[in-house]
Design an enzyme around this catalytic site. Structure first.
Site, PDB file in Angstrom:
ATOM      1  N   ALA A  66      15.523   4.717  -9.354  1.00 22.84           N
ATOM      2  CA  ALA A  66      16.350   5.684 -10.072  1.00 22.84           C
ATOM      3  C   ALA A  66      15.529   6.958 -10.202  1.00 22.84           C
ATOM      4  CB  ALA A  66      16.715   5.127 -11.436  1.00 22.84           C
ATOM      5  N   GLY A 111      15.389   0.821  -9.025  1.00 28.16           N
ATOM      6  CA  GLY A 111      16.829   0.873  -8.757  1.00 28.16           C
ATOM      7  C   GLY A 111      17.165   0.723  -7.278  1.00 28.16           C
ATOM      8  N   GLU A 114      17.108  -2.914  -6.677  1.00 28.88           N
ATOM      9  CA  GLU A 114      18.280  -3.458  -7.382  1.00 28.88           C
ATOM     10  C   GLU A 114      19.559  -3.214  -6.573  1.00 28.88           C
ATOM     11  OE1 GLU A 114      16.731  -1.337 -10.955  1.00 28.88           O
ATOM     12  OE2 GLU A 114      17.361  -3.152 -11.989  1.00 28.88           O
ATOM     13  N   GLU A 134       9.231  -0.402 -12.778  1.00 30.23           N
ATOM     14  CA  GLU A 134       9.753   0.155 -14.034  1.00 30.23           C
ATOM     15  C   GLU A 134       8.800   0.003 -15.212  1.00 30.23           C
ATOM     16  OE1 GLU A 134      11.637  -1.542 -11.858  1.00 30.23           O
ATOM     17  OE2 GLU A 134      13.699  -0.791 -11.852  1.00 30.23           O
TER      18      GLU A 134
HETATM   19  N1  CAA Z   1      12.563   9.653  -8.748  1.00 30.45           N
HETATM   20  C1  CAA Z   1      12.408  10.972  -8.527  1.00 30.45           C
HETATM   21  N2  CAA Z   1      11.645  11.505  -7.556  1.00 30.45           N
HETATM   22  C2  CAA Z   1      10.994  10.627  -6.775  1.00 30.45           C
HETATM   23  C3  CAA Z   1      11.083   9.243  -6.947  1.00 30.45           C
HETATM   24  C4  CAA Z   1      11.927   8.752  -7.987  1.00 30.45           C
HETATM   25  N3  CAA Z   1      12.112   7.449  -8.205  1.00 30.45           N
HETATM   26  N4  CAA Z   1      10.291   8.639  -6.027  1.00 30.45           N
HETATM   27  C5  CAA Z   1       9.730   9.628  -5.301  1.00 30.45           C
HETATM   28  N5  CAA Z   1      10.132  10.834  -5.756  1.00 30.45           N
HETATM   29  C6  CAA Z   1       9.767  12.148  -5.262  1.00 30.45           C
HETATM   30  C7  CAA Z   1       8.340  12.490  -5.676  1.00 30.45           C
HETATM   31  O1  CAA Z   1       8.299  12.992  -6.993  1.00 30.45           O
HETATM   32  C8  CAA Z   1       7.978  13.530  -4.640  1.00 30.45           C
HETATM   33  O2  CAA Z   1       8.574  14.738  -5.015  1.00 30.45           O
HETATM   34  P1  CAA Z   1       7.709  16.131  -4.850  1.00 30.45           P
HETATM   35  O3  CAA Z   1       7.472  16.240  -3.374  1.00 30.45           O
HETATM   36  O4  CAA Z   1       8.654  17.166  -5.375  1.00 30.45           O
HETATM   37  O5  CAA Z   1       6.460  15.949  -5.629  1.00 30.45           O
HETATM   38  C9  CAA Z   1       8.714  13.041  -3.387  1.00 30.45           C
HETATM   39  O6  CAA Z   1       9.731  12.150  -3.850  1.00 30.45           O
HETATM   40  C10 CAA Z   1       7.813  12.279  -2.440  1.00 30.45           C
HETATM   41  O7  CAA Z   1       7.188  11.237  -3.176  1.00 30.45           O
HETATM   42  P2  CAA Z   1       5.586  11.017  -3.180  1.00 30.45           P
HETATM   43  O8  CAA Z   1       4.869  12.298  -2.966  1.00 30.45           O
HETATM   44  O9  CAA Z   1       5.255  10.274  -4.433  1.00 30.45           O
HETATM   45  O10 CAA Z   1       5.426  10.094  -1.900  1.00 30.45           O
HETATM   46  P3  CAA Z   1       4.268   9.026  -1.602  1.00 30.45           P
HETATM   47  O11 CAA Z   1       4.432   8.640  -0.177  1.00 30.45           O
HETATM   48  O12 CAA Z   1       2.961   9.503  -2.076  1.00 30.45           O
HETATM   49  O13 CAA Z   1       4.672   7.760  -2.527  1.00 30.45           O
HETATM   50  C11 CAA Z   1       6.171   6.155  -3.512  1.00 30.45           C
HETATM   51  C12 CAA Z   1       5.872   7.051  -2.290  1.00 30.45           C
HETATM   52  C13 CAA Z   1       5.112   5.056  -3.624  1.00 30.45           C
HETATM   53  C14 CAA Z   1       7.546   5.535  -3.276  1.00 30.45           C
HETATM   54  C15 CAA Z   1       6.165   7.024  -4.795  1.00 30.45           C
HETATM   55  O14 CAA Z   1       6.998   8.154  -4.572  1.00 30.45           O
HETATM   56  C16 CAA Z   1       6.648   6.326  -6.018  1.00 30.45           C
HETATM   57  O15 CAA Z   1       5.905   5.542  -6.612  1.00 30.45           O
HETATM   58  N6  CAA Z   1       7.906   6.614  -6.468  1.00 30.45           N
HETATM   59  C17 CAA Z   1       8.445   6.092  -7.685  1.00 30.45           C
HETATM   60  C18 CAA Z   1       8.842   4.644  -7.542  1.00 30.45           C
HETATM   61  C19 CAA Z   1       9.360   4.082  -8.857  1.00 30.45           C
HETATM   62  O16 CAA Z   1       8.643   4.025  -9.845  1.00 30.45           O
HETATM   63  N7  CAA Z   1      10.645   3.656  -8.864  1.00 30.45           N
HETATM   64  C20 CAA Z   1      11.273   3.114 -10.041  1.00 30.45           C
HETATM   65  C21 CAA Z   1      11.999   4.185 -10.773  1.00 30.45           C
HETATM   66  S1  CAA Z   1      12.616   3.644 -12.345  1.00 30.45           S
HETATM   67  C22 CAA Z   1      14.055   2.834 -12.006  1.00 30.45           C
HETATM   68  O17 CAA Z   1      14.415   2.618 -10.885  1.00 30.45           O
HETATM   69  C23 CAA Z   1      14.853   2.465 -13.215  1.00 30.45           C
HETATM   70  C24 CAA Z   1      15.982   1.507 -12.982  1.00 30.45           C
HETATM   71  O18 CAA Z   1      15.785   0.332 -12.807  1.00 30.45           O
HETATM   72  C25 CAA Z   1      17.371   1.959 -13.072  1.00 30.45           C
END
Ligand code: CAA
Length: 260
Positions: A66, A111, A114, A134
């Site tokens: 998400a 998400g 999910e 999360e």
């Molecule tokens: N939400 C918003 N933006 C996201 C995102 C997310 N879930 N995942 C990645 N992005 C964005 C980053 O902020 C980045 O944006 P900028 O270029 O503007 O900085 C862009 O996508 C590229 O991401 P990274 O630079 O981080 O890429 P990476 O290759 O270094 O890492 C990754 C990839 C490991 C997937 C890392 O992006 C990451 O850890 N993302 C978050 C994953 C996460 O925590 N997901 C769970 C979200 S909470 C949820 O889902 C709640 C629910 O159950 C409903």
């Protein structure tokens, strides 16, 4: 309907939804959840579509979760509303009477995982990484992860994965029963479309009713489930497809199904 955050493609009986937010690794914001539900409804209503495929645009991410940017300022009521919005889209995919295959082409986190787990079948590329980060963000899975993971992999495995926030490989997820098949990188869509082709050659009414029966099996006692199955089985005998399927077998020819 035009979509801003996904691409909808129709291809020989398949309806392909590609989540498309490249700047955020296809993260699901509220607008994308709304579009996902609208696209799923479109495909459910389209008689030419018999199999739905959900994937991520690009080669890096299926869906990286998400949208953290959008969630960061939310209050409790907004958080609950966002969770419910995700549930609506995912439960629709889970309940629609057409099979839904997730083609997990890269990161499927939070998400995103999910979303894949709400699909009927998951094929994943070898390089895909899945998990529930999360808890590392101070929250818990809110798009069905606490419910669907336990049902698919068992309570102990669900707790280990969700409490640790550990990101695992597609192969580890396969070994836990969370992924149906791991496919060499670059061959994912070919494998998914191969599976879709097998489903497309089958009678759509039988496939749709089988999905409903299997879905009920996790929430019904065995006798109620068997009653439900018997009713669904009986219903097939009022369809054109059952007569066609059995007549074609007896006439030693391939059936032509109409989904009626
Ligand atoms: N939400 C918003 N933006 C996201 C995102 C997310 N879930 N995942 C990645 N992005 C964005 C980053 O902020 C980045 O944006 P900028 O270029 O503007 O900085 C862009 O996508 C590229 O991401 P990274 O630079 O981080 O890429 P990476 O290759 O270094 O890492 C990754 C990839 C490991 C997937 C890392 O992006 C990451 O850890 N993302 C978050 C994953 C996460 O925590 N997901 C769970 C979200 S909470 C949820 O889902 C709640 C629910 O159950 C409903």
């Amino acid at each position: 309907m035009p979509y801003d955050n996904l691409i909808l493609e129709l291809k020989g009986g398949m309806g392909i939804i590609r989540i498309n937010r490249p700047k955020a690794l296809n993260a699901l914001n509220a607008a994308t959840c709304d579009e996902l539900l609208a696209a799923a409804r479109d495909l459910a209503d389209n008689p030419d579509v018999r199999v739905v495929i959900v994937t991520g645009q690009g080669d890096k991410a299926f869906v990286a979760g998400a949208d953290i940017q959008e969630m960061q300022p939310m209050n409790p009521m907004q958080g609950m509303a966002f969770s419910n919005k995700g549930h609506m889209a995912m439960s629709f995919l889970e309940r629609m009477n057409k099979p839904v295959i997730a083609a997990v082409n890269g990161y499927a986190l939070g998400g995103g995982f999910e979303l894949a787990l709400a699909c009927d079948i998951i094929y994943a590329a070898e390089k895909a990484k899945v998990g529930f980060p999360e808890v590392t963000l101070g929250i818990l899975p809110g798009f069905g992860g606490t419910q669907r993971t336990a049902r698919l992999a068992g309570i102990a495995r669900a707790k280990e994965l969700i409490f640790s926030g550990k990101v695992i490989s597609a192969r580890e997820a396969y070994e836990m029963g969370l992924v149906n098949k791991v496919v060499p990188d670059g061959q994912l869509m070919e494998a998914v479309e191969g599976l879709a082709a097998a489903i497309l050659s089958a009678g759509p009414v039988g496939v749709g009713l089988a999905k409903a029966c299997i879905n009920r099996s996790v929430s019904m006692d065995i006798d109620s489930g068997l009653d439900f199955e018997a009713e669904a089985f009986g219903l097939c005998f009022g369809t054109v497809d059952q007569k066609e399927g059995m007549t074609a077998f007896l006439e030693k020819r391939k059936p032509t199904y109409r989904g009626q």
